[in-house]
Design an enzyme around this catalytic site. Sequence first.
Site, PDB file in Angstrom:
ATOM      1  N   SER A 219      62.924 -13.219 -18.536  1.00  0.00           N
ATOM      2  CA  SER A 219      64.277 -13.724 -18.804  1.00  0.00           C
ATOM      3  C   SER A 219      64.329 -14.746 -19.926  1.00  0.00           C
ATOM      4  O   SER A 219      65.416 -15.154 -20.324  1.00  0.00           O
ATOM      5  CB  SER A 219      64.867 -14.329 -17.528  1.00  0.00           C
ATOM      6  OG  SER A 219      64.095 -15.435 -17.102  1.00  0.00           O
TER       7      SER A 219
ATOM      8  N   LYS B  53      70.404 -20.224 -11.643  1.00  0.00           N
ATOM      9  CA  LYS B  53      70.319 -20.620 -13.056  1.00  0.00           C
ATOM     10  C   LYS B  53      71.597 -21.316 -13.510  1.00  0.00           C
ATOM     11  O   LYS B  53      71.542 -22.320 -14.243  1.00  0.00           O
ATOM     12  CB  LYS B  53      70.036 -19.392 -13.918  1.00  0.00           C
ATOM     13  CG  LYS B  53      68.627 -18.825 -13.729  1.00  0.00           C
ATOM     14  CD  LYS B  53      68.404 -17.584 -14.559  1.00  0.00           C
ATOM     15  CE  LYS B  53      66.977 -17.055 -14.368  1.00  0.00           C
ATOM     16  NZ  LYS B  53      66.721 -15.844 -15.149  1.00  0.00           N
TER      17      LYS B  53
END
Length: 815
Positions: A691, A734
Site C-alpha cells: 500500500s 488508516k
Amino acid sequence: MTDAIVFEKSTHGSMILPVMSLREVVMFPKSIVPLFVGRDSSIKAIEMALDRYEKRIFLVAQKDPGQERPDVEGLFEVGTVSKVLQMLRLPDGTIKVLFEGLYRASFDHERGLMIEDDIQMVRTSALPDLEGNPMEGEALVRATHEAVEEYSQVNRKLAKETILAITSVSQPGRLADSIAPHLKATYDRKQGVLELRNPVRRLERVYELIQEEVEVFSLEKKIKGRVKKQMEENQKDYYLGEQLKAIHKEMGRDFDPKADMEELEVQLKEKDMPEEARAKAMAEMKKLRQTPPSSAEYAVLRNYVDWILALPWNVVRDVDIDIKQAQKILDDDHYGLEKPKERILEYLAVQALVKKLRGPILCLVGPPGVGKTSLAKSIARATGREFVRLSLGGVRDEAEIRGHRRTYVGALPGKIIQSLKRVSTNNPVFCLDEVDKMSMDFRGDPSAALLEVLDPEQNSAFNDHYLDMDYDLSQVFFITTANSLQTIPLPLQDRMEIITIPGYLETEKERIASDFLLPKQLEQHGLKSENLSMSKGAILEVIRRYTRESGVRNMERELASVCRKVARALVEDGDMDKTVAVTKSMLGSYLGVPKVRHGQREEEAQVGVATGLAWTQVGGELLFVEVALMPGTGKIEITGKLGDVMQESAKAAISYIRSRSEFFGLRKDFYKEIDTHIHVPEGATPKDGPSAGITLATCLASALLDIPVRNDVAMTGEITLRGRVLPIGGVRDKLLAAHRGLITRVLLPKENERDLKEVPKVILKDLEIVFVENMDQVLCEALKDVTMETLFCPSADIIPVSKALHKGHEFSSPQ
C-alpha cells in the site's frame, strides 16, 4: 594347511563292542557318569561287556528318545567307547552303573548292527583329535577358564571340586570334553560338540554354550525376582485391603463392593442419557463386577463409568430470550462493537422464533484488548447460558481436544467433554480463546480435531477418544477468538462466521476511559469520584502519547498508575477528602516521559518527503517516506527494514518514473548519473505490504523534479508499472490515523470508495477524500502548485533541480 590325524598313546584301533543306546544323554571321553539302566537289552549289553570285552562298551545317543530299541538309522554315528567301573543292582530290577568315557569313536553304518545272543554289537573305529592352531587354542583355553568361573557364579549346583578340576585342564580338546557334560544344553547340541574332532573348534563351541547358559541363568534370575516382587506386592495389597476393610467396619463405614455395584446400576438406569451410552456403561459394569477391587484395571473401569454418569447428556438449561434485555446487557458491558452485537441479537431473535436452533459458530477476530473474550461472557449473560472458556494458546496435542484412549495410563476425556461436565449443562456458551495460537507437532494437529467440533453439520456426533462413543455438541454456542486469520487453517475458517472487531477510535477510547475504566480503577484503589478527576485533554494525552494499541488494556494500566499516585498522596497528607484534578500539562509528573511518538504531519511541504498511511495490529499509522539524490552511477539503496513486498513496491515506483521520464522532461539516461536512497524512518520497526506504492512514487517524483509534496496530504495505494493505482485494505484505521495526524486531504484508490461505509462520520467530516485511478492524478493532487499541464509540459522555472537532469544539460557535482 590341512589338518593331519594324530594318534595319541591311548589311541585304539577298530574293534567289535556291545552297544548301548542312551536317551537324551551324551557320553564324553575322560568323563565319569553314573546312569540308571532299566531296559533289558541295555542290561544284557553291560553284562556282556563285563564278561567278554574287558568292561568295554560303546555308548551312543539315540535320535528319538521314544524308541525302545532303535535300529542303525535311529542312532547317531559318533559315540564314546566307555569302561564299566561299577555296577549296582537295585531292588526294582534296574541297575546303577558308573561309566568312564575312554575315547570317541564311530561305527560302521554300512555293516549296521550285529546281533549276538540277542545283544546289539557294532564295529567301532576310533576318532582321534585333529591338529588345531596352538596359539588360538591357548587363547581359547584362558577365555574358557574365565567363562567357567562366571558360570559357577550363576549355577550354584556345580561343586567347587569340579570347577577346580576343570580349570586345571589346559588341553583344548580335553577341556571341552570335561565341561560339556556339566552344561544344561540339549542332548542334540551336546552331540554336535562330541562330533567335532578339531579340539579348538570343539572348545570354541563349548565356550559359546557356556555364554548362552550364563545369559539364560541371568534372565531366569531376573524373571524370578520380578515374579517374587509382584507376588509380594499383591500379598501386601491384599493384606492392607483386608486391614482397611476391618478399619472401615469398626468405624461404621464398611465398604461393600457388591452394594457399590448395585448403586451404580441404579444410577445408570435412572440417568437421562442416550441408549448407546447406557448400553456401553452396562457392558463396562459387567467387566467391573468380575474385576477385584485391588486390581489396577478396576480403577480404570470405575473412572470410565463415573465419567459417563457425570456428563450432562440431555441436561439443557432453559434459555429465556428477551431481545431488549439482551441488547441492554451488551451495551452496558461494551461501548461500540455494533456489528458483533447486531449479529448476536439476530441469532437470538431467530432462536426465539424457532425455539431450537443449532448452536452457531462465531469467530471474533481483532487486535488484543478490544473485548473479544469479555464479549463472549456478555453473550452468555444475555442468553441466560452457562459460560465456559478454554484457552487454546500453545496447545499442540490433539488429545487436548479429543482426549486419550483408555489404553494409556492416566487417560482422560478432552477439554471439551471435561468443560461440559464442569458446567453440568449441554448448551453453554463455549469460548475457544486464541484459536490462532495453536500449533502442531508429532502428537497431532489440534486444529484438525476442531474441524468436527466447529462444524454444525457434524458436531451432533462428536467422538471423544476416551468415551469412544458419539456426544451431541449441536446445542453448544461456540465462540472463537483470534488476533489474526493468517494462522487459522482455511478449512477451519470455512466452518465459522468471521466477525471482524476493529480497533477503537480515539473518541471511543476517550468515552470508554471516562465512563468505564476510570470509575472502575477508582473503586479498585479505594478512591471516590470526588478524589480524582481527569480532563478530556489528559485522557487524550494518555491515549496518544502513553499507549499505542487498538484495545484499551494499556490505557487502563496507565489510569491505574495515576490512581496509585493519587492514593499515595492522599495517605501521606492524611486528607481523604482532598480533590486532585489531573490536566494534560500535569500528566508528565504522574506518568513520566511520554512513551509513544504521536504521528504528526510535517510542519511544511518538503522536497523528497511524502506522507503515507500504514496499517498495524495496533491500528493505523502515518508512514513518512524520504528520498535523497546524490551524484553517482545509478545505484539504488532502500533502507528502513522493509519487507520483500514493500521493496518490490519501491522498485515498481522507480520503474514507473523511468518509463515516464520523457513526459517529466528528464533525459532517458538520467538515472545513470545519480544514486537514489529511499528511506522509511523508524528503521527498527519492520514494514511490509504493497500500500506504500504511490507514496514511494510520489516521493521519487518530488525529489527528481524538485517540487515539494504537500504536507497536509496523505496517501495509500498499490502501484503498477503502468502507473495504475490498485485498492488496499485497512481503510478505516488508516483514515483514523490521518485524522489523528491533522491531515486534511487523503488520496485513496478509486476502488476503495465502497469502504467508506465502515468509517465513522465524525472522521469523514474533517477529511477531504480524493479518489485516484493512476499516478498522474496522484502527482497532481500531492505535489505543490502542480497541474496536469505544468507537470507534463515542464519549464526550467518549474523544475530547478532537474536542470542538471533536463534534456540538454549535464549533471555536475557540487563544489
